[in-house]
Scaffold this motif. Structure first.
Motif, PDB file in Angstrom:
ATOM      1  N   GLU A 161       0.831  -1.205   0.000  1.00 29.73           N
ATOM      2  CA  GLU A 161       0.000   0.000   0.000  1.00 29.73           C
ATOM      3  C   GLU A 161       0.863   1.250   0.000  1.00 29.73           C
ATOM      4  N   TRP A 162       1.877   1.281   0.857  1.00 32.11           N
ATOM      5  CA  TRP A 162       2.754   2.451   0.930  1.00 32.11           C
ATOM      6  C   TRP A 162       3.532   2.625  -0.361  1.00 32.11           C
ATOM      7  N   TYR A 163       3.977   1.512  -0.962  1.00 36.06           N
ATOM      8  CA  TYR A 163       4.689   1.585  -2.241  1.00 36.06           C
ATOM      9  C   TYR A 163       3.789   2.198  -3.308  1.00 36.06           C
ATOM     10  N   LEU A 164       2.567   1.705  -3.403  1.00 32.07           N
ATOM     11  CA  LEU A 164       1.636   2.218  -4.414  1.00 32.07           C
ATOM     12  C   LEU A 164       1.283   3.681  -4.161  1.00 32.07           C
ATOM     13  N   ARG A 165       1.173   4.059  -2.887  1.00 28.17           N
ATOM     14  CA  ARG A 165       0.883   5.451  -2.548  1.00 28.17           C
ATOM     15  C   ARG A 165       2.007   6.362  -3.023  1.00 28.17           C
ATOM     16  N   ASP A 166       3.240   5.923  -2.869  1.00 25.69           N
ATOM     17  CA  ASP A 166       4.398   6.757  -3.168  1.00 25.69           C
ATOM     18  C   ASP A 166       4.933   6.573  -4.581  1.00 25.69           C
TER      19      ASP A 166
ATOM     20  N   ASP B 228       6.143   2.960 -11.654  1.00 19.09           N
ATOM     21  CA  ASP B 228       5.226   2.021 -12.283  1.00 19.09           C
ATOM     22  C   ASP B 228       5.873   1.394 -13.513  1.00 19.09           C
TER      23      ASP B 228
END
Length: 127
Positions: A107-112, A118
């Protein structure tokens, strides 16, 4: 909706990709297809890390190497948890807690993650 698959072998698509996977029954060899968006693979007492071998760093015993006490691997956006990283306990309750850690790291990876991250992830998954 989750599916528990016992007595069947998980066969990922090309390059370990998901989407549609084939399941081969361990006893009679029959196969069926299942549409999936992700997979948690229970490995028992020996890490069954063949799915990621050559893509993710493994230690001499076949466990996925993570950074410190996190679930992060050296591949951006790829996290490892549970029995695949736990040399000591290898138990379902430990895997569940570790899976929660991996979900938070993801979740934190996708947020940042920005467009560049990507693209890096997509390139790593194609390799």
């Amino acid at each position: 909706m989750g599916h528990a698959v016992c007595g069947e072998e998980f066969v990922a698509g090309p390059g370990g990709s998901l989407g549609h996977v084939r399941l081969r029954h361990a006893d009679d060899g029959s196969e069926r297809s299942l549409e999936v968006g992700g997979a948690f693979i229970a490995i028992g007492h020996e890490p069954q890390s063949q799915l990621v071998q050559g893509q993710i760093e493994l230690d001499a015993a076949g466990y996925v190497v993570t950074q410190g006490r996190s679930t992060l691997t050296k591949v951006a956006g790829v996290f490892a948890a549970g029995d695949l990283v736990d040399h000591t306990y290898r138990q379902a309750v430990t895997a569940a807690g570790s899976g929660c850690q991996a979900a938070l790291d993801a979740e934190w990876y996708l947020r940042d993650a920005g467009p560049l991250r990507d693209a890096e992830l997509a390139a790593a998954l194609r390799a």
